[in-house]
Design a protein around this motif. Sequence first.
Motif, mmCIF file in Angstrom:
data_model
loop_
_atom_site.group_PDB
_atom_site.id
_atom_site.type_symbol
_atom_site.label_atom_id
_atom_site.label_comp_id
_atom_site.label_asym_id
_atom_site.label_seq_id
_atom_site.Cartn_x
_atom_site.Cartn_y
_atom_site.Cartn_z
ATOM 1 N N ALA A 45 -16.323 -15.605 -51.006
ATOM 2 C CA ALA A 45 -17.457 -14.631 -50.102
ATOM 3 C C ALA A 45 -16.935 -14.939 -48.520
ATOM 4 O O ALA A 45 -16.409 -15.743 -48.236
ATOM 5 N N ASP A 46 -17.300 -14.089 -47.906
ATOM 6 C CA ASP A 46 -16.935 -14.168 -46.281
ATOM 7 C C ASP A 46 -18.435 -14.157 -45.381
ATOM 8 O O ASP A 46 -19.024 -13.122 -45.452
ATOM 9 N N ASP A 47 -18.343 -15.471 -44.964
ATOM 10 C CA ASP A 47 -19.488 -15.704 -44.115
ATOM 11 C C ASP A 47 -20.779 -15.679 -44.657
ATOM 12 O O ASP A 47 -22.072 -15.119 -44.345
ATOM 13 N N ALA A 232 -10.450 -12.718 -52.669
ATOM 14 C CA ALA A 232 -11.157 -13.078 -51.542
ATOM 15 C C ALA A 232 -12.125 -11.755 -50.763
ATOM 16 O O ALA A 232 -11.372 -10.801 -49.872
ATOM 17 N N TYR A 233 -13.261 -11.664 -51.358
ATOM 18 C CA TYR A 233 -13.836 -10.516 -50.697
ATOM 19 C C TYR A 233 -14.221 -10.678 -49.112
ATOM 20 O O TYR A 233 -14.261 -12.009 -48.717
ATOM 21 N N THR A 234 -14.630 -9.677 -48.682
ATOM 22 C CA THR A 234 -15.054 -9.656 -47.078
ATOM 23 C C THR A 234 -16.395 -9.763 -46.863
ATOM 24 O O THR A 234 -16.955 -9.806 -45.932
ATOM 25 N N ILE A 235 -17.316 -9.300 -47.932
ATOM 26 C CA ILE A 235 -18.797 -9.464 -47.943
ATOM 27 C C ILE A 235 -19.302 -10.677 -47.796
ATOM 28 O O ILE A 235 -18.794 -11.738 -48.438
ATOM 29 N N PRO A 236 -20.220 -11.134 -46.929
ATOM 30 C CA PRO A 236 -21.220 -10.095 -46.037
ATOM 31 C C PRO A 236 -20.873 -10.305 -44.545
ATOM 32 O O PRO A 236 -21.643 -10.141 -43.702
ATOM 33 N N ASP A 310 -16.356 -19.205 -47.624
ATOM 34 C CA ASP A 310 -15.365 -19.630 -46.509
ATOM 35 C C ASP A 310 -16.052 -20.200 -45.300
ATOM 36 O O ASP A 310 -15.545 -21.078 -44.591
ATOM 37 N N ASN A 311 -17.490 -19.941 -45.185
ATOM 38 C CA ASN A 311 -17.989 -20.749 -43.974
ATOM 39 C C ASN A 311 -19.501 -20.309 -44.025
ATOM 40 O O ASN A 311 -19.937 -19.592 -44.922
#
Length: 489
Positions: A45-47, A232-236, A310-311
């Motif tokens: 997930a992203d963020d 590698a999703y861009t959510i959320p 990722d973070n």
Amino acid sequence: MKPKTNSIKYSLIKLAAITAVFTFNCYASNISNVEIKPNIILIVADDLGYGDIEPYGQQYTKTPTLNVLAKEGIKFTQHYAGSTVCGPSRASLLTGLHSGHSSIRGNPKWTDSGKPVDLSKQDTTFATMLQKNGYRTAVVGKWGMAEEVPTNLDAMPNAQGFDYFFGYKTHLAAHHYYWPTLFENNSEYPLVGNDYLKNKGQYTHDLFTTKALDYIKQSNTDKQQPFFLYLAYTIPHLALTVPEDAKSQYKNLGWPKRKLNTDGHYRNDPEGNVTYAAMISRMDRDIGKVMNTLKEQGIDDNTLVIFTSDNGHEYDNGFFNSNGPLRGKKRDLYEGGIRVPFIARWPDKIKAGTTSEHASAFWDYFATLCDLSMDKKSQACANTDGISFVNALTGQQEQAKHNYLYWEFNEKEGPLQALRKDNWKLVKKYPNKFELYNLDEDIGEHHNLIAQMPEKFDELKALLENARSAHPEFSLKKLANPWKNKSKN
């Protein structure tokens, strides 16, 4: 075009740094625990914050698929991202090097020259290693390792070990869920009718799920060759926007309203809290589609599925408690910026409903994948900062541990560094301010113990000063903001 970091000087520096790894780390092989090469799906997930999903205490956003994944698998409580922002975190994931040794240590343009640094021919990713060990490989979603204009093909997924790529090439494009152009391998993939300024057209997250499901089905036509999928999703990640059908379960619940900017760089939907929850639940729903497809294809039993972020989070201002008990968020080196959820499921190999306190990090994936692919002797598997966590996954008694974990990050607040050794955490802020925390007793990092523990401070400070190698673009000096008065990255 010559890659930015492709110089003899940097190659020698990097070789020396990798060699130095063996003075404080070791590659721990657990190959005896792997009987057959599994299919592997790594979902990032992203963020997404440590507390953004129900298995880690979230009370508002519903994540039923991840609940089941945790009940049927294992949850790590001390898993760390490669960095506190996307670019260096994903570089660490791919190369097995922490941000003191990696070739990419900051997001695009946060460099000494102000120019982005891409992956190059000198970098070796775990995908290249997996290819050599018989895996077919794919990345679907956000890449962000090829920022050069025009495109540097050496930095693209097809040159970095992935047989197939579909998604966003750059960070900037990935800020928009209705971006008009994606990439399929090295070719542009237009989305006719997409308007990122109005959030109209095809929601790219949904398309990533479709492509991932297609890849799983296609890969299953040859059951003799295992596959690896990096989803590698861009959510959320901002912008906060999601199709209206995802919001219905969160409307009219009496939540506090949070109005967002709808016409800036991030084209957010007006109501933030409902949108944020709906985005995460949509991702959870689609992970459910992945799990159902594995069962329909008859490959569920021999597929390891890992979910992480990722973070730390960026959006939440307290309502969702996105960082749980942790301090900080994205762009901090406090725990809330770098400690992330980690759930893994692998029937008959991972005991259901288990929890591990093993301290692991993104640079451990390379070594772990070496074990899973039964790589016994390659130089690529030896030259990482990572330690395989296969034993922790499978509940074995003997799990090798890190001497320490290290991070660095440099944006507008000036260079930050952090080091964790055992339960102790040292944070260095620009220009020369130090903070020391005992994470066992103070997970929220509230009590700076430098005055009380001078010997421990000296020990960790010495490790911190020697944890990194020199890099011509990341010198830990104060940087001017390259995005001032420009589009944010």
